[in-house]
Scaffold this motif. Structure first.
Motif, PDB file in Angstrom:
ATOM      1  N   MET A   1       3.511  -2.888  62.543  1.00  0.00           N
ATOM      2  CA  MET A   1       3.470  -1.617  61.805  1.00  0.00           C
ATOM      3  C   MET A   1       2.512  -0.666  62.490  1.00  0.00           C
ATOM      4  O   MET A   1       1.427  -1.055  62.900  1.00  0.00           O
ATOM      5  N   SER A   2       2.901   0.609  62.621  1.00  0.00           N
ATOM      6  CA  SER A   2       2.061   1.595  63.288  1.00  0.00           C
ATOM      7  C   SER A   2       1.336   2.463  62.275  1.00  0.00           C
ATOM      8  O   SER A   2       1.872   2.780  61.215  1.00  0.00           O
ATOM      9  N   TYR A   3       0.136   2.845  62.602  1.00  0.00           N
ATOM     10  CA  TYR A   3      -0.612   3.802  61.798  1.00  0.00           C
ATOM     11  C   TYR A   3      -0.781   5.075  62.611  1.00  0.00           C
ATOM     12  O   TYR A   3      -1.041   5.019  63.816  1.00  0.00           O
ATOM     13  N   THR A   4      -0.633   6.183  61.975  1.00  0.00           N
ATOM     14  CA  THR A   4      -0.827   7.457  62.641  1.00  0.00           C
ATOM     15  C   THR A   4      -1.900   8.238  61.908  1.00  0.00           C
ATOM     16  O   THR A   4      -1.812   8.434  60.701  1.00  0.00           O
ATOM     17  N   GLN A  43      -4.125  -5.293  67.450  1.00  0.00           N
ATOM     18  CA  GLN A  43      -3.709  -3.895  67.405  1.00  0.00           C
ATOM     19  C   GLN A  43      -4.015  -3.224  68.733  1.00  0.00           C
ATOM     20  O   GLN A  43      -5.061  -3.458  69.329  1.00  0.00           O
ATOM     21  N   VAL A  44      -3.105  -2.390  69.166  1.00  0.00           N
ATOM     22  CA  VAL A  44      -3.356  -1.527  70.315  1.00  0.00           C
ATOM     23  C   VAL A  44      -3.780  -0.175  69.759  1.00  0.00           C
ATOM     24  O   VAL A  44      -2.985   0.513  69.110  1.00  0.00           O
ATOM     25  N   ARG A  45      -5.023   0.169  69.966  1.00  0.00           N
ATOM     26  CA  ARG A  45      -5.563   1.430  69.438  1.00  0.00           C
ATOM     27  C   ARG A  45      -5.365   2.516  70.482  1.00  0.00           C
ATOM     28  O   ARG A  45      -5.964   2.457  71.561  1.00  0.00           O
ATOM     29  N   VAL A  46      -4.530   3.492  70.162  1.00  0.00           N
ATOM     30  CA  VAL A  46      -4.152   4.531  71.115  1.00  0.00           C
ATOM     31  C   VAL A  46      -4.704   5.876  70.665  1.00  0.00           C
ATOM     32  O   VAL A  46      -4.491   6.291  69.519  1.00  0.00           O
ATOM     33  N   GLU A  61       7.136   2.196  68.587  1.00  0.00           N
ATOM     34  CA  GLU A  61       8.184   1.479  67.853  1.00  0.00           C
ATOM     35  C   GLU A  61       8.903   0.491  68.765  1.00  0.00           C
ATOM     36  O   GLU A  61       9.154  -0.664  68.386  1.00  0.00           O
ATOM     37  N   ASP A  62       9.222   0.940  69.987  1.00  0.00           N
ATOM     38  CA  ASP A  62       9.884   0.049  70.949  1.00  0.00           C
ATOM     39  C   ASP A  62       8.978  -1.131  71.306  1.00  0.00           C
ATOM     40  O   ASP A  62       9.441  -2.282  71.386  1.00  0.00           O
ATOM     41  N   PHE A  63       7.719  -0.842  71.539  1.00  0.00           N
ATOM     42  CA  PHE A  63       6.768  -1.875  71.953  1.00  0.00           C
ATOM     43  C   PHE A  63       6.602  -2.921  70.859  1.00  0.00           C
ATOM     44  O   PHE A  63       6.590  -4.129  71.129  1.00  0.00           O
ATOM     45  N   GLU A  64       6.486  -2.466  69.623  1.00  0.00           N
ATOM     46  CA  GLU A  64       6.321  -3.396  68.505  1.00  0.00           C
ATOM     47  C   GLU A  64       7.574  -4.242  68.295  1.00  0.00           C
ATOM     48  O   GLU A  64       7.476  -5.425  67.941  1.00  0.00           O
ATOM     49  N   ALA A  65       8.739  -3.657  68.532  1.00  0.00           N
ATOM     50  CA  ALA A  65       9.982  -4.419  68.390  1.00  0.00           C
ATOM     51  C   ALA A  65      10.055  -5.535  69.428  1.00  0.00           C
ATOM     52  O   ALA A  65      10.552  -6.631  69.151  1.00  0.00           O
ATOM     53  N   ALA A  66       9.541  -5.243  70.633  1.00  0.00           N
ATOM     54  CA  ALA A  66       9.562  -6.240  71.697  1.00  0.00           C
ATOM     55  C   ALA A  66       8.405  -7.225  71.593  1.00  0.00           C
ATOM     56  O   ALA A  66       8.475  -8.323  72.140  1.00  0.00           O
TER      57      ALA A  66
END
Length: 263
Positions: A1-4, A43-46, A61-66
């Motif tokens: 899950m991504s946080y923005t 988590q990858v903090r970007v 989204e692509d990265f998390e799916a993979a």
């Protein structure tokens, strides 16, 4: 899950000292906001420039799916604001800046790997439909021009463009354009917001932002249009892995879809 996490500034005329204090205070708030978004698992903090929001969301989204064992948490703001956050103590795995200066400074202080160019962009002049501004020369007569502030990447590229254009149209043209500036915003997204709200008679934005606006676009010839280089730098192995994804075929495809130029 991504946080923005989005960080915005309300336009208000301030003195230089007040601006610096306000930016540092908001940077610290950004640190707290970013740290408040947590979940179990790596988590990858970007940290990413505001103009990268959609494409980074796509790639996350692509990265998390993979890699379902990992999640990507992205914080978006002006590159200079994100740098201040990092200098104030906020941690990141990967920083994507719209200008090399900010990552050069973080690298010099030992906070990240050497930065490298990940993508490019161009500027675009946009005006509302029905505007009397038909070309670049006519920009000098436009009303309520909105630009990026001089300390943010968009504003710096815009000043470079105005300097180049002044050699074609004359210094008086550049003075007239600056005289018609109604506001200078602290991120590319705030310039775009002014356009969307109908508060600008003309604005200079990134070409990738112009594509999503219902506005008329006036071409800027290549000789006058500076290339905006997006640079990225990691500070951890997780960041390096996500950067490798960004620079790989799927990341490059996402950047191209959104109109970014190759490195």
């Amino acid at each position: 899950m991504s946080y923005t996490v989005h960080i915005f500034f309300l336009p208000r005329p301030l003195g230089m000292v007040d601006v610096t204090r306000r930016v540092r205070a908001l940077a610290l708030l950004g640190v707290l906001a970013a740290q408040a978004c947590s979940e179990d698992g790596p988590q990858v903090r970007v940290f990413a420039a505001a103009s990268l929001r959609e494409v980074v969301d796509d790639m996350a989204e692509d990265f998390e799916a993979a890699h379902p064992q990992w999640s990507v948490r992205a914080v978006y703001a002006g590159s200079q604001t994100l740098r201040l956050q990092a200098e104030a103590g906020a941690s990141f795995d990967l920083f994507m800046s719209a200008h090399a200066e900010h990552l050069d400074r973080l690298h010099a202080s030992g906070r990240c790997d050497p930065p490298r160019v990940m993508a490019g962009n161009r500027l675009a002049l946009v005006v509302p439909e029905g505007s009397s501004t038909e070309d670049l020369e006519g920009l000098a007569k436009a009303e309520r021009i909105v630009l990026g502030s001089r300390e943010v990447p968009l504003g710096r590229y815009t000043e470079e463009f105005l300097g180049r254009a002044a050699r074609t149209y004359g210094e008086n043209w550049a003075h007239q354009v600056r005289d018609q500036v109604a506001s200078r915003e602290r991120s590319a997204r705030l310039v775009r917001a002014k356009l969307s709200l109908g508060e600008a008679g003309a604005a200079i934005v990134y070409a990738t932002d112009a594509d999503g606006l219902s506005m008329r676009r006036i071409p800027i010839e290549d000789g006058l249009n500076p290339r905006a280089n997006y640079v990225a730098a990691s500070s951890s192995e997780l960041g390096r892995r996500f950067l490798a994804w960004v620079e790989g075929p799927k990341g490059r495809a996402r950047l191209a879809e959104r109109g970014f130029l190759p490195p």
